[in-house]
Enzyme design. Sequence first.
Site, PDB file in Angstrom:
ATOM      1  N   LYS A 199     -54.100   6.664-148.196  1.00 37.65           N
ATOM      2  CA  LYS A 199     -54.815   7.680-147.694  1.00 37.65           C
ATOM      3  C   LYS A 199     -54.497   9.100-147.988  1.00 37.65           C
ATOM      4  CE  LYS A 199     -56.419   4.881-143.713  1.00 37.65           C
ATOM      5  NZ  LYS A 199     -56.708   4.742-142.387  1.00 37.65           N
TER       6      LYS A 199
ATOM      7  N   ASP B 197     -52.608  -5.343-137.789  1.00 37.14           N
ATOM      8  CA  ASP B 197     -53.612  -4.192-137.567  1.00 37.14           C
ATOM      9  C   ASP B 197     -54.033  -3.915-136.207  1.00 37.14           C
ATOM     10  OD1 ASP B 197     -54.896  -2.050-138.718  1.00 37.14           O
ATOM     11  OD2 ASP B 197     -56.868  -3.068-138.520  1.00 37.14           O
TER      12      ASP B 197
ATOM     13  N   LYS C 232     -57.922  -6.987-147.385  1.00 37.18           N
ATOM     14  CA  LYS C 232     -58.051  -6.136-145.908  1.00 37.18           C
ATOM     15  C   LYS C 232     -59.301  -6.985-145.184  1.00 37.18           C
ATOM     16  CE  LYS C 232     -56.659  -1.883-145.552  1.00 37.18           C
ATOM     17  NZ  LYS C 232     -56.906  -0.409-145.444  1.00 37.18           N
TER      18      LYS C 232
ATOM     19  N   ARG D 291     -47.714  32.021-155.182  1.00 33.75           N
ATOM     20  CA  ARG D 291     -48.804  31.011-154.349  1.00 33.75           C
ATOM     21  C   ARG D 291     -48.881  29.477-154.932  1.00 33.75           C
ATOM     22  NH1 ARG D 291     -48.844  29.787-150.263  1.00 33.75           N
ATOM     23  NH2 ARG D 291     -48.491  31.887-149.672  1.00 33.75           N
TER      24      ARG D 291
ATOM     25  N   GLU E 115     -54.004  -8.553-144.299  1.00 30.63           N
ATOM     26  CA  GLU E 115     -54.320  -7.739-143.067  1.00 30.63           C
ATOM     27  C   GLU E 115     -54.932  -8.611-141.950  1.00 30.63           C
ATOM     28  OE1 GLU E 115     -56.552  -3.860-143.288  1.00 30.63           O
ATOM     29  OE2 GLU E 115     -57.665  -4.661-141.574  1.00 30.63           O
TER      30      GLU E 115
END
Lengths: 289, 289, 289, 289, 289, 289
Positions: free
Chosen positions: B144, B227, B176, B109, B206
């Site tokens: 992410k 963006d 950002k 596993r 961004e």
Amino acid sequence: MRSDRSAFPLNLPTYLVKSAVRAALKEDLGAAGDITTDAIIPADASSEAAIVSRQDGVVAGLDLAEAAFRALDPTISFRRLVEDGGKVASGGTIAEVSGKTRALLTGERTALNFLNRLSGIATMTAAFVKAVESTQARIACTRKTTPGFRAFEKYAVRAGGGINHRFGLYDAVLIKDNHIAAAGGLGEALKRLCAGRRHMVKIEVEVDSLGQLEEALKFPIDAALLDNMTVETLKRAVKLVAGRVLTEASGSVTLENVREIAATGVDLISVGALTHSPRILDSSLEWKR
Amino acid sequence: MRSDRSAFPLNLPTYLVKSAVRAALKEDLGAAGDITTDAIIPADASSEAAIVSRQDGVVAGLDLAEAAFRALDPTISFRRLVEDGGKVASGGTIAEVSGKTRALLTGERTALNFLNRLSGIATMTAAFVKAVESTQARIACTRKTTPGFRAFEKYAVRAGGGINHRFGLYDAVLIKDNHIAAAGGLGEALKRLCAGRRHMVKIEVEVDSLGQLEEALKFPIDAALLDNMTVETLKRAVKLVAGRVLTEASGSVTLENVREIAATGVDLISVGALTHSPRILDSSLEWKR
Amino acid sequence: MRSDRSAFPLNLPTYLVKSAVRAALKEDLGAAGDITTDAIIPADASSEAAIVSRQDGVVAGLDLAEAAFRALDPTISFRRLVEDGGKVASGGTIAEVSGKTRALLTGERTALNFLNRLSGIATMTAAFVKAVESTQARIACTRKTTPGFRAFEKYAVRAGGGINHRFGLYDAVLIKDNHIAAAGGLGEALKRLCAGRRHMVKIEVEVDSLGQLEEALKFPIDAALLDNMTVETLKRAVKLVAGRVLTEASGSVTLENVREIAATGVDLISVGALTHSPRILDSSLEWKR
Amino acid sequence: MRSDRSAFPLNLPTYLVKSAVRAALKEDLGAAGDITTDAIIPADASSEAAIVSRQDGVVAGLDLAEAAFRALDPTISFRRLVEDGGKVASGGTIAEVSGKTRALLTGERTALNFLNRLSGIATMTAAFVKAVESTQARIACTRKTTPGFRAFEKYAVRAGGGINHRFGLYDAVLIKDNHIAAAGGLGEALKRLCAGRRHMVKIEVEVDSLGQLEEALKFPIDAALLDNMTVETLKRAVKLVAGRVLTEASGSVTLENVREIAATGVDLISVGALTHSPRILDSSLEWKR
Amino acid sequence: MRSDRSAFPLNLPTYLVKSAVRAALKEDLGAAGDITTDAIIPADASSEAAIVSRQDGVVAGLDLAEAAFRALDPTISFRRLVEDGGKVASGGTIAEVSGKTRALLTGERTALNFLNRLSGIATMTAAFVKAVESTQARIACTRKTTPGFRAFEKYAVRAGGGINHRFGLYDAVLIKDNHIAAAGGLGEALKRLCAGRRHMVKIEVEVDSLGQLEEALKFPIDAALLDNMTVETLKRAVKLVAGRVLTEASGSVTLENVREIAATGVDLISVGALTHSPRILDSSLEWKR
Amino acid sequence: MRSDRSAFPLNLPTYLVKSAVRAALKEDLGAAGDITTDAIIPADASSEAAIVSRQDGVVAGLDLAEAAFRALDPTISFRRLVEDGGKVASGGTIAEVSGKTRALLTGERTALNFLNRLSGIATMTAAFVKAVESTQARIACTRKTTPGFRAFEKYAVRAGGGINHRFGLYDAVLIKDNHIAAAGGLGEALKRLCAGRRHMVKIEVEVDSLGQLEEALKFPIDAALLDNMTVETLKRAVKLVAGRVLTEASGSVTLENVREIAATGVDLISVGALTHSPRILDSSLEWKR
């Protein structure tokens, strides 16, 4: 969004939260730290922001999200508008955060990576739980988890109203097809096992036919995992078992077929996809000031 | 399945492989170990098995899968029929393993959790790379990722033919929206940043409008993250930039719209879903004897 | 003492401070603890002391020094009379500390080992920065650091007004002489590299002749490391480059020759000695009562 | 270069070598690894190189240098032409290394960072040892070491022919000026200490005057640290002690004055600079093929 | 000495052995290492020795003893004359070891600390198992273990023929007196618990009277812990339970009274002293040459 | 219960307490946590309880017990009615604890495992110390400790009024029988050792006859370990030594014979059983409300 059949309260050992958050921040900050924020934002600036969901779903992971910000600014304020296991609607605020601007910007991605992933699992679990509503069947997870992240993924399943299967190879016995093949048959495997069984450990056996099920039932087992059976076979298996052990259906379970499977009378339906292929619940940090 | 534009060889630092495998086995074995296998299988039994894919896809994570078995039996034989970055068809064998039966059953596993997850990311990446074939656009990942698992997820993106964006907050600057809000404007943020810039660190900004893009281009930046722009705006942005900096499109990129986005002339398209919401590539351990 | 060209604020990730201080105290205390202090000083005694410098210099490492005392007595008072990056004169007080006597005595050496070492690096860096004042050249460090202590040594360079080169092999590309030898030539190395380059990673090439420099400039590189060149050759190299890429001089740089090197027009001068052979800034804990 | 009075063999616990090398490689490789080498050098290429010294000196740290390469390629060949504690001349080869090209290039800086630092300490120690040759005095180090690196720095002192003072606060008692101040006098401090002394732990007292020395000698101490005394006072102190305890001179010891200090008859001379301000011994990896 | 009722094979996860041995050697060697052996024994000397028992007993911990020597000399030969779970007589040889003299001397105490402690537990367990021979009762351990050492102590109980109760709070439910007090009654505690029970987790309830036992039996529990009951009450409890759940006697169990307790018909007898107050089995390393 | 000859204050480095408690809770909680308590007790419930001893004894380990509860609830109140090193009578309360019910129930066993074990050692030590009251002999421990738990066991010996022998192989020299055998004689071993002796390290030699003792006394040793000698031989050994070095009796020391051994005039009596075979001091958590 919690299953009404489950009163199992949510709890995540604090030491797990702390060490996972520390590791995640270390992964994101490295040795140089947040070189963007440190260059742009004075150390003493403060700000407010909100974690806003872009989708309907069930929340999980708030302890981790809060701990991510708090590790960077111990005086942070983190106000929850929903608790783990609760529903959020698209556009809804999950939590309001205020404190050092640097902590908000530096912790944002780490906090959201925990929250969005776990909320995604909780949301998917809740959908399955809802699909089998008013049947006796409960939704369970598997060991198909992200290495190193299992405790949190299992927690998210609980937040979505599901129940946890084994946490690892150590806390329950599950004899699977490969064990049977390696031991030279189900009977042989069970005979060896039962000789030295620990009294506080449950035993489940994976069977793929009614014949194998009958053989397994000759031994003092606690549950039968009915693997990849048709709905028809599941019904006959449930009848055969007649309540002597728990029955668990598994294999190719989807939101589309889960209710039909539940209707066969099985006690549990385990869904690998809850932890191996969930989509995140998309939320983001909206700046207030 | 590797992009023909990329000669970047695949490599995963050994120490990462070892420590991740050790942690994963510890997570699965706990203090009691594999109580099923230890009860059923004699310590000296040997077996053979094969890792077989149930889907078409691109493989990634073989070093980790092999290391999982090897940590349990240093003499294991692990023969690869495909290398990381290579294609496998449904029903195809990825690797053949032979050695101690206990090691095969106990490691199964953990090995598959690494392999299936990373192959899932590689497969999804390869699909995006294929979708933009013969355009100039390259497919990139984001931050992410699953906390604690980023290095492997980024590696899987490379195996699928994509390229890695920042590994963390430490290795490149990305200003950002929230940075701009907190700093009180894009110009102010860039002014502060450029004053102390490190010469070996790239800067990306961004922007969400052509106006903001124009303002950003007044500073010595290396890339512009466009963006959530429409295809039309992207085209105008690319024209406005005119090759002075790299252009990266991001936001709501899907397999359906990625080619249209690539056609706007952007250099990069970053896709969060590659690491935040991949499905596994389903493979399993088929017992031979 | 901070370079007026640098507005890059000083910041050291908290988790680095905490874990380094914990490790240092563990190294000094072992399993038996401070057997001198524990035998002589009652647990509830309190004292005051001051960290006084015995030399002129630039301070760095106060977060670490404070954390060393605080780990032993969370209620300690640590008042800074100068901040990291600030100057101290011989005989000047850097900080005043008061709290549990045991914590002051037990933490003294650990606190000073951090502070004196990092202040030594900051002081040496500041001397180089001052030596190139009013030129365009900036002073940079290298990877010649103490194993396990790099993040702090790099921080001390920033405190002294210098800038950081790569933090490791992972955050920028630097093709050195041995890479070129192993790849069979500069052109071959650059060709392979550029095929798979990541868009957010800079590329620097070490060259030791104008011919090699010319070859390197045919590729899309970001900087050229001019290794061990004479002042005359450096001038010609700067002229040849003509602002197309950054130029970095390195090799045998001393306080005596650094200004002459800066006058050649290079953008950066990297000085290995800043981190491989600094002298400490000698400060000690003076007892008040 | 080892002191002829010292037969103490060199040994560095294996577990210290392994964990320090692992940490150092992790620091240099991060999550992305050696992005230069991985992009340029095929995985199966092999090479040969030599570690060549650019200065005369005494070598220390070969176990660590070898382990750095071996961690990256377990089949590496590392042939030593000199052992730790042995001399190398400028231009002389310290070791020849051959194996995977990637391992040589990726491990180069980590190996040299260990070797050059520790050899620098050994070289400086050897110079002090040589300066006091044919006197009874031995050269000792202090606790003024790099946090986290002490075991290796102490080892390098041994390699240079010096002896180690305390390894930490845990393995011997040293009552210093601040202890005396905090306890309210030397007599009080010693009285408290001797009441509960452990039989296998030695006690040293720092004194700064002959009066204090006389007071200390009333107690069952093992050594007296004569702090910052003039040569004249040291002579009188040695006479006063008359062999009853060991005498250790410390404070402002340099290569220039160390022999004069040794001539006073003290048993030990401790030199903080050995570990707080050594220069590296400069060696580099010369490529063969 | 293994119970004939138990075929449960002995196995200790390798990673537990390795990390415990590493930690134990680190604890014993510190930063300076074995200063006695390193000073006296040349690095290349070899020797032979034997681990000889000074008492009759059951052996456990050989993997750990062997690993302690092997960590110091990977080429050590460690020949076992008895396996874990086997008997040794006073004066009998447990294992013969040969290899580097330094490794034998440095590893001696660590190896014996593992072996003697675990053999002491196995020996005590075996005495209890023997005392209940030919009854249905099995001997179990508790969570009264040395912090950080539980996995090994539980293993030693298995080696002595006993069975393991819970490994921790995580792998089974045990409602004890304080839970009942805090929940406001046994019924309330069980009601809350059963609402959210996990299907693969067993539930045991501690009762101290027949009345409480009757109440507990109304719920779907798996076992009843009969705490500190007289032999007479135990008999009545067993009769009352009538095989519906497992019965476990606990409290003040000694070698003197255990057979009488077993004769009451209980399924299990748990003995805290097995892990909280065992005596070591005294063995030592006898030098051969 | 502390020896009146010992003023050595009790202190346990904080970092040891924290890391041991964290590891112990991790061992007990695993990934699922306390599944009993979490299911039964609401998160916000509060309770009070007392730690009550069931035997007469000497207490040790309160810092660890308190830290175990505090790690689970930072606001816990932990009021000590006795301090480490103090006596408690059977039925007496050691400490009163109040705070979150979950923290009390979850932390109970971990807190008691520390407290009962260490109090058991302190109690046994105190019995030996009392047995030799008004003689010159002091009671010492050995390195026969539980792997990973030595620092705490040594601390408990101090709490019982004993003194600590070596903490490990690193902080003092002890030449034992096997060293002598391996070195080819006591004289040879001592000759090699003294050549390179560190001035702050004591040297003890194990001898098993008066002849060996005489040989050892020719060297500058600090103590002689008189191994397994009869009372008569011990007397002659003490006379032979005549105060030149410390004398330590060891081997088969019991509460019955320890006073007779002390009467021989030896300075120290080391008792392995203090740490290798202590019984716990039985205390439990009594629920108040």
